[in-house]
Design an enzyme around this catalytic site. Structure first.
Site, PDB file in Angstrom:
ATOM      1  N   LYS A  56     -89.975 -45.399 -66.666  1.00 15.91           N
ATOM      2  CA  LYS A  56     -91.424 -45.445 -66.495  1.00 15.91           C
ATOM      3  C   LYS A  56     -91.860 -44.083 -65.956  1.00 15.91           C
ATOM      4  O   LYS A  56     -91.506 -43.710 -64.832  1.00 15.91           O
ATOM      5  CB  LYS A  56     -91.828 -46.546 -65.506  1.00 15.91           C
ATOM      6  CG  LYS A  56     -93.309 -46.527 -65.159  1.00 15.91           C
ATOM      7  CD  LYS A  56     -93.656 -47.493 -64.044  1.00 15.91           C
ATOM      8  CE  LYS A  56     -95.086 -47.271 -63.543  1.00 15.91           C
ATOM      9  NZ  LYS A  56     -95.435 -48.155 -62.408  1.00 15.91           N
ATOM     10  N   GLY A  93    -102.235 -51.094 -56.465  1.00 19.37           N
ATOM     11  CA  GLY A  93    -102.307 -51.829 -55.207  1.00 19.37           C
ATOM     12  C   GLY A  93    -103.659 -52.408 -54.854  1.00 19.37           C
ATOM     13  O   GLY A  93    -103.818 -53.002 -53.791  1.00 19.37           O
ATOM     14  N   ALA A 117    -100.335 -52.033 -62.954  1.00 24.36           N
ATOM     15  CA  ALA A 117    -101.123 -51.650 -61.770  1.00 24.36           C
ATOM     16  C   ALA A 117    -102.465 -52.380 -61.670  1.00 24.36           C
ATOM     17  O   ALA A 117    -103.163 -52.590 -62.668  1.00 24.36           O
ATOM     18  CB  ALA A 117    -101.387 -50.151 -61.731  1.00 24.36           C
ATOM     19  N   GLY A 118    -102.771 -52.776 -60.444  1.00 22.40           N
ATOM     20  CA  GLY A 118    -104.059 -53.387 -60.155  1.00 22.40           C
ATOM     21  C   GLY A 118    -104.145 -54.869 -60.431  1.00 22.40           C
ATOM     22  O   GLY A 118    -105.154 -55.511 -60.151  1.00 22.40           O
ATOM     23  N   ASN A 146     -96.429 -55.559 -59.034  1.00 17.96           N
ATOM     24  CA  ASN A 146     -95.542 -55.490 -57.876  1.00 17.96           C
ATOM     25  C   ASN A 146     -96.227 -56.015 -56.617  1.00 17.96           C
ATOM     26  O   ASN A 146     -95.876 -57.053 -56.063  1.00 17.96           O
ATOM     27  CB  ASN A 146     -95.068 -54.051 -57.689  1.00 17.96           C
ATOM     28  CG  ASN A 146     -94.120 -53.875 -56.519  1.00 17.96           C
ATOM     29  OD1 ASN A 146     -93.751 -52.763 -56.181  1.00 17.96           O
ATOM     30  ND2 ASN A 146     -93.666 -54.937 -55.874  1.00 17.96           N
ATOM     31  N   THR A 147     -97.285 -55.319 -56.186  1.00 13.52           N
ATOM     32  CA  THR A 147     -97.899 -55.624 -54.899  1.00 13.52           C
ATOM     33  C   THR A 147     -98.307 -57.092 -54.777  1.00 13.52           C
ATOM     34  O   THR A 147     -98.007 -57.748 -53.775  1.00 13.52           O
ATOM     35  CB  THR A 147     -99.132 -54.729 -54.679  1.00 13.52           C
ATOM     36  OG1 THR A 147     -98.718 -53.366 -54.709  1.00 13.52           O
ATOM     37  CG2 THR A 147     -99.777 -55.027 -53.331  1.00 13.52           C
TER      38      THR A 147
END
Length: 255
Positions: free
Chosen positions: A95, A156, A182-183, A204-205
């Protein structure tokens, strides 16, 4: 469920998981196992040689690991991280994450375009994290990328699939696989991306900081499956006016 092929690898679970921010490697391991996660990203900073007494890699057993070049500021640094990651993690999936903006953590598309060429020439399978711009996407594909990873929202933020209309353009114009990264903050965000034809979602987050990360990873995986099945089934168009689901004649008690 229909597998999707990424660089010749058949993947069944279309929810990809980042491995940062988990409070405990054992929790991460159990989440991977119970949700049957097949692809994870690992940043070199968490898999470094200096931490080999307790390496994150000891807790990961998946079909594919994707090296994350997190921390790279240009194409050359991304290549350096990719080479170290390949040696340590035995994978050629990378990535490409190049960020020079410390406030919003937006990807540097121009350096990412250069990195696609540089890493592809060195034998890597590239997954460029990018802002969904049609011109930059075309250049990344010309430089060897078979997969694009447009952001859903800044890293995040958990704001969801805010780039949906721009990603639709990429889906319409290119044959490249699209992974939203993301997001993404909720399972419904995952389904939203899959329902328009995206090929996978990475987060992830939202899962790692949940009160129960194991249940949350399962929810995200099921959302990816549901959204993909709905896309394959053919989702009806929205209408401005009501349309009865039962015939408007032969009412009981009326002539």
């Amino acid at each position: 469920m229909v597998d999707i092929n990424f660089y010749g690898e058949e993947i069944n679970n279309l929810f990809f998981m980042g491995t940062g921010k988990f409070r405990d490697y054992n929790v991460m391991k159990k989440a991977i196992e119970e949700a049957k996660i097949e692809v994870v990203t690992v940043a070199m900073r968490r898999a470094s040689y200096s931490n080999m007494n307790e390496s994150i890699l000891d807790y990961i057993n998946v079909k594919k690991i994707m090296v994350n070049t997190s921390g790279a500021r240009n194409a050359e640094e991304a290549l350096l991280i990719a080479k170290a990651g390949k040696e340590l993690m035995k994978t050629d999936w990378v990535k490409i994450e190049i960020i020079n903006d410390t406030k919003y953590l937006m990807p540097d598309n121009q350096e990412t375009i250069k990195a696609c060429k540089l890493l592809t020439d060195n034998g890597f399978k590239v997954f460029p994290y990018m802002y969904p711009d049609i011109y930059d996407a075309r250049k990344m594909i010309e430089n060897g990328a078979e997969v694009l990873m447009p952001l859903g929202a800044p890293i995040g933020t958990n704001k969801g699939f805010t780039t949906k209309e721009l990603v639709k353009i990429l889906l319409n114009e290119f044959d490249a696989k699209i992974i939203i990264d993301a997001g993404i903050g909720k399972p419904s965000h995952v389904s939203e991306a899959m329902e328009i034809g995206c090929h996978a979602v990475l987060a992830n987050t939202a899962v790692s900081i949940a009160d129960d990360p194991i249940k949350m990873v399962k929810a995200f995986s099921l959302a990816a499956q549901a959204g993909h099945l709905a896309y394959l089934s053919g989702i009806p168009e929205e209408n401005d006016f009501a349309e009865a689901s039962s015939p408007l004649f032969d009412y009981i008690g009326r002539d």
